[in-house]
Design a protein around this motif. Structure first.
Motif, short mmCIF file in Angstrom:
data_model
loop_
_atom_site.label_atom_id
_atom_site.label_comp_id
_atom_site.label_asym_id
_atom_site.label_seq_id
_atom_site.Cartn_x
_atom_site.Cartn_y
_atom_site.Cartn_z
N ASP A 32 -6.06 -6.20 -2.18
CA ASP A 32 -6.82 -7.43 -2.17
C ASP A 32 -6.34 -8.32 -1.02
OD1 ASP A 32 -8.52 -9.48 -2.76
OD2 ASP A 32 -7.39 -10.20 -4.50
N GLN A 34 -5.57 0.77 5.92
CA GLN A 34 -5.93 0.14 4.63
C GLN A 34 -7.30 0.56 4.13
OE1 GLN A 34 -5.73 -4.18 4.56
NE2 GLN A 34 -7.05 -4.32 2.78
N GLY A 35 -7.34 1.13 2.92
CA GLY A 35 -8.60 1.50 2.28
C GLY A 35 -9.27 2.74 2.83
N HIS A 36 -8.69 3.35 3.83
CA HIS A 36 -9.28 4.53 4.47
C HIS A 36 -8.57 5.80 4.00
CE1 HIS A 36 -10.63 1.32 7.18
NE2 HIS A 36 -11.55 2.14 7.61
N MET A 79 0.84 -1.21 0.00
CA MET A 79 0.00 0.00 0.00
C MET A 79 0.87 1.25 0.00
SD MET A 79 -2.80 -0.96 2.95
CE MET A 79 -1.53 -1.56 4.06
N ARG A 101 -14.97 -5.81 3.08
CA ARG A 101 -13.88 -6.17 3.98
C ARG A 101 -14.19 -5.74 5.42
NH1 ARG A 101 -10.31 -7.15 -0.33
NH2 ARG A 101 -10.18 -5.30 -1.65
N ASN A 105 -4.60 3.51 -0.28
CA ASN A 105 -5.31 2.61 -1.20
C ASN A 105 -5.67 1.30 -0.52
OD1 ASN A 105 -2.30 2.19 -1.36
ND2 ASN A 105 -2.95 0.44 -2.61
N ASP A 106 -6.75 0.69 -1.02
CA ASP A 106 -7.13 -0.64 -0.57
C ASP A 106 -6.33 -1.67 -1.37
OD1 ASP A 106 -8.41 -2.58 0.87
OD2 ASP A 106 -10.41 -2.21 0.04
N TRP A 132 -16.31 9.13 1.52
CA TRP A 132 -15.17 8.25 1.27
C TRP A 132 -14.52 8.57 -0.07
CZ3 TRP A 132 -13.97 4.45 -2.34
CH2 TRP A 132 -12.94 3.56 -1.99
N ALA A 185 -10.47 9.02 -1.54
CA ALA A 185 -10.03 7.69 -1.97
C ALA A 185 -9.21 7.74 -3.26
CB ALA A 185 -11.23 6.78 -2.16
N PHE A 201 -14.30 -2.46 -0.35
CA PHE A 201 -13.83 -1.94 0.93
C PHE A 201 -14.85 -2.21 2.03
CE2 PHE A 201 -14.19 1.91 3.70
CZ PHE A 201 -13.06 1.71 4.47
N ALA A 242 -13.85 1.78 -5.70
CA ALA A 242 -13.51 0.62 -4.86
C ALA A 242 -14.27 0.58 -3.54
CB ALA A 242 -12.01 0.60 -4.60
#
Length: 288
Positions: free
Chosen positions: A87, A78-80, A33, A190, A84-85, A174, A178, A187, A183
Motif C-alpha cells: 500500500d 513492486q507489484g510485478h 516487500m 498505481r 508482492n504489491d 499477471w 502474482a 496495482f 490485487a
C-alpha cells in the motif's frame, strides 16, 4: 499484444537454456516487500530492471545474452511478477530506493544497471539518488521530462482507466506469477497514477557523472529530439574527430522500432550494450 510479447519472450529464453545454467531465483526483504530476483551468469555485476506490467521472463533473450559475460541480477519491482504489491504509490524515486535497498540486501555495493521503459526511469533515479550504487547506466526508452513524450501519448494519459486493463489477457498473464491474484486492480491504479507523476529531472541528469548509454527506437514513446537533448546534457553530440575525445556517454537509435519493439531486439541491444560496458568504441581514421 502484451500477452504475445510475454509468450515470445518465454520461448526465446527457453531456447538459450541449454547453453547456460538456469538462473537462481530468490527473495530479498525490501521496504516491506518480498522482492523476487534471479541471478545468472558470471562476471561484473549488472542489475536489470524491467518495464511496466512486465516481469523477468518478459525481458526475453537479452538477459541470458548479458549473462554470458556478466553476473546478472534481474529484479521484479513492486507489484510485478512474483514481488508482492504494498500500500504505497509506485513512483520512480520509490522504485529507485527499492533497488538501492535490494542491492544492500544482497550485499551488492555497486553495479552497472540496465533498465527498460519504467525500469530505465527507475535506473535513472537510482543514479541520481544513490550515485554510489551505479557504475555505468544503460537506459532504454528513457525520459527525464514528461515534455519529451510523444504528443499521442500525452493525449492518451488522461483517458487511462483500470477498465482498460482489468479483465484483459494482461491481467491473466499477471495472475500467473502474482502472490495475490486478487490485487490486479489496485496495482493498475498505481501504475496509472505513475503516468501523472511530475517528471522534470534536467538539472539532475546534467549533474550525473556516470557514463550513460541511451537506447531509443526511432518510433519510441519518447521523441528523438528528447533523446538527443538528454545525450547533450550528458556531454554528447560534438564532433569526435580532429583531436576531440569521445564523451563517456552514448546514444543508440534502433531503426523501424516502436516502444514495445525495443526489448525484443536482443541482438541489436547486446551489440550496443556490451561494447559500452567494456568501454570499447569504434576507431576513427585519426585515432592511434
Amino acid at each position: 499484444m502484451i500477452r504475445a510479447t510475454i509468450a515470445a519472450a518465454l520461448l526465446l529464453t527457453g531456447a538459450l537454456a541449454h547453453a547456460q545454467e538456469a538462473p537462481k531465483g530468490d527473495y530479498a526483504e525490501v521496504n516491506g516487500m518480498r522482492m523476487y530476483y534471479e541471478v545468472s551468469g558470471q562476471g561484473e555485476p549488472l542489475v536489470v530492471l524491467h518495464g511496466a506490467y512486465m516481469n523477468i521472463p518478459a525481458m526475453g533473450q537479452i538477459i541470458p545474452m548479458l549473462a554470458q559475460t556478466h553476473t546478472v541480477y534481474a529484479v521484479e519491482l513492486q507489484g510485478h511478477g512474483r514481488t508482492n504489491d504494498i500500500d504505497r504509490p509506485i513512483t520512480y524515486p520509490n522504485l529507485a530506493d527499492d533497488v538501492a535497498a535490494f542491492m544492500d540486501a544482497v550485499e551488492l555495493e555497486k553495479a552497472d544497471v540496465f533498465g527498460y521503459s519504467m525500469g530505465s526511469a527507475a535506473a535513472l533515479q537510482l543514479a541520481i539518488r544513490h550515485p554510489q550504487k551505479v557504475d555505468q547506466l544503460v537506459a532504454a526508452s528513457v525520459s527525464y521530462d514528461m515534455a519529451g513524450a510523444q504528443p499521442e501519448y500525452h493525449a492518451m494519459i488522461p483517458t487511462m482507466t483500470p477498465e482498460m486493463f482489468v479483465g484483459t489477457p494482461m491481467e491473466d498473464e499477471w495472475k500467473k506469477l502474482a502472490p495475490n491474484a486478487e490485487a490486479f486492480r489496485p496495482f493498475v491504479e498505481r501504475l496509472i497514477a505513475l503516468e501523472h507523476e511530475p517528471m522534470a529531472w534536467q538539472e539532475d541528469v546534467k549533474a550525473l557523472k556516470h557514463p550513460v548509454l541511451i537506447i531509443t527506437g526511432d518510433a519510441d514513446v519518447v521523441t528523438l529530439e528528447h533523446s538527443v537533448a538528454m545525450f547533450r546534457l550528458l556531454g554528447g553530440g560534438a564532433m569526435g574527430d580532429l583531436g576531440n575525445p569521445l564523451p563517456a556517454s552514448r546514444l543508440a537509435v534502433l531503426p523501424a522500432t516502436s516502444h514495445t519493439a525495443v526489448i525484443g531486439q536482443a541482438n541489436l541491444l547486446h551489440a550496443f550494450i556490451e561494447p559500452f560496458l567494456k568501454g570499447e568504441a569504434p576507431k576513427g581514421m585519426f585515432d592511434n
